[in-house]
Scaffold this motif. Sequence first.
Motif, short mmCIF file in Angstrom:
data_model
loop_
_atom_site.label_atom_id
_atom_site.label_comp_id
_atom_site.label_asym_id
_atom_site.label_seq_id
_atom_site.Cartn_x
_atom_site.Cartn_y
_atom_site.Cartn_z
N ALA A 143 -31.38 5.56 33.13
CA ALA A 143 -30.65 4.11 33.86
C ALA A 143 -31.96 4.15 35.03
CB ALA A 143 -29.37 4.69 33.77
N PHE A 147 -33.58 1.61 32.13
CA PHE A 147 -33.13 0.69 31.48
C PHE A 147 -32.11 -0.15 32.57
CE2 PHE A 147 -30.14 4.18 28.41
CZ PHE A 147 -31.42 4.08 27.61
N PHE A 152 -34.15 -5.52 31.08
CA PHE A 152 -32.57 -5.60 30.35
C PHE A 152 -31.46 -5.84 31.32
CE2 PHE A 152 -34.89 -1.17 28.82
CZ PHE A 152 -35.42 -2.00 27.32
N ILE A 153 -31.85 -5.75 32.17
CA ILE A 153 -30.95 -6.53 33.27
C ILE A 153 -30.77 -7.80 33.93
CG2 ILE A 153 -31.06 -5.28 35.55
CD1 ILE A 153 -28.30 -4.30 33.51
N ARG A 341 -23.72 -5.56 35.59
CA ARG A 341 -23.16 -6.70 34.74
C ARG A 341 -22.56 -7.88 34.99
NH1 ARG A 341 -24.66 -1.95 31.92
NH2 ARG A 341 -26.56 -1.54 31.05
N HIS A 377 -26.04 -6.54 25.94
CA HIS A 377 -25.25 -5.67 25.75
C HIS A 377 -23.87 -5.84 25.63
CE1 HIS A 377 -24.63 -1.41 27.34
NE2 HIS A 377 -23.57 -1.69 28.36
N GLU A 448 -28.53 1.47 26.35
CA GLU A 448 -28.43 0.26 26.06
C GLU A 448 -28.26 -0.45 25.53
OE1 GLU A 448 -29.40 -3.73 28.27
OE2 GLU A 448 -28.80 -1.94 29.26
#
Length: 463
Positions: A143, A147, A152-153, A341, A377, A448
């Motif tokens: 993580a 990820f 990605f986030i 998220r 996601h 992910e």
Amino acid sequence: MALTGIFRLFAAMLFAVMLALLPPAALALATGAPTLGGYVFAILATAMVSAGAYVSSAGRHNPSGFRGALIVVLLWWVATPVFACIPIMAEGLNFADAYFETVSAMTTTGAWLSKSGAVASAPGALWRAELQWLGGLASLATAAAIFIRPTFIGIDTLLPPFSRGDHNSFLRPLRNAIASFAGVYLIVTLFAFSAIAAAGAGVLDAAILAMTTAASGGFIPHPEGVGAYPPGVILSIFFFTLLGGVNFILIARIVKAQKERLRDIETGAYLLIVIWVGVLFWISAGAGDVVLIAPQLFNAASLVTTNGYIIGEAPPLLAVLVTAIIGAAAVSTAGGFKVLRWLVIMRRANEEVRRLITPSAIFGARRVANELGVWMHFLVFTLTLAGLLLAVSLGGHSFGLSAAAATAALSNAGPLIELAQGDADGYAVFQSPIRWLLLAGMILGRLEAAVALALINRAFWRG
């Protein structure tokens, strides 16, 4: 792709499994357990393959990109359990069943085919807890190193206490993350062991509870569950369960006394969620009785961190499943969708509502620069959850059990099905191919969404 670096990390994974095999093997020898041969064979097989992988890694270690990191992650979740399941096969399970239990342990899901069988032997219970502990460390490292990046986030919360290199570097940050987190993770586990043992649990139970609590695995070695332990043990478990949902980067920085500015936006939201969920559970259990508050706060912490076990009066099944889906901090051993998220989604929803109310206003730059990964996601998580629920339902199971099993697998919260299961004992109620779908859900819950989509993208592997 840097195959030498991949082989080197795979060798390190197997070596870690081999070292972890030693304590349960010693316990099997001391207790005269019939599974001793399985542990000895697993140690020898793991050592040989680890040595072979290490020899194959000789040469220059070139930097590896995202594909190389993805292969390493898949080797951990898919290939390593082939060796780790050997002692569980020695308990009398066939390969498919032992592999299911091993993946369940390493993803910290805690979805045992037989709850009573998982705790039937002391070496077997210790081995499952160790696998969960290793899986928790792997979840933290992947993580933080791979990820939870702006790619990605959408945003970064805390800068990790290790170097992630440039944006195309993934294997080296993964090694740095493991090296940086392992010591702190061990310290947290030792503190948990000391607290639980001092509160009245036996040495073996304290060791298992400490490892599974640090890993958010939800594995209770007592046949009657967590409620069978003294109040002091339950209080210790509650504290370290709550700690397990906090962003581990924050914990690592505090333990290492690093005074960099901490931009943690998750911890406060996570703790508020636990409190609010605990209050809602208390209301559903009969608000007004103050004695019921503590058990429901425990349940809230257990479910948000995806440990999944319950004490006292069980909350409504729907509330339990929704809570487990929420998840805790992004860099934590918990599963689920993760608080970070949800914060990104709530920020976007708030901005869109403001624009709808005052379309001519100027609001400045967007607070989240790149939120595509979060929505990807969300989409993959939702569709996978719906697909699992449909598949289990078509297998002839009730809607409640299907929803509990699908949520438990994808959120890595195996004990959830006990609330919908009735008299059944574990996941043996699910036959193939449903069991394999649930196993895939457990692994997907640790990946992910971009990774999951890359797995089925031929252009990604050819490019």
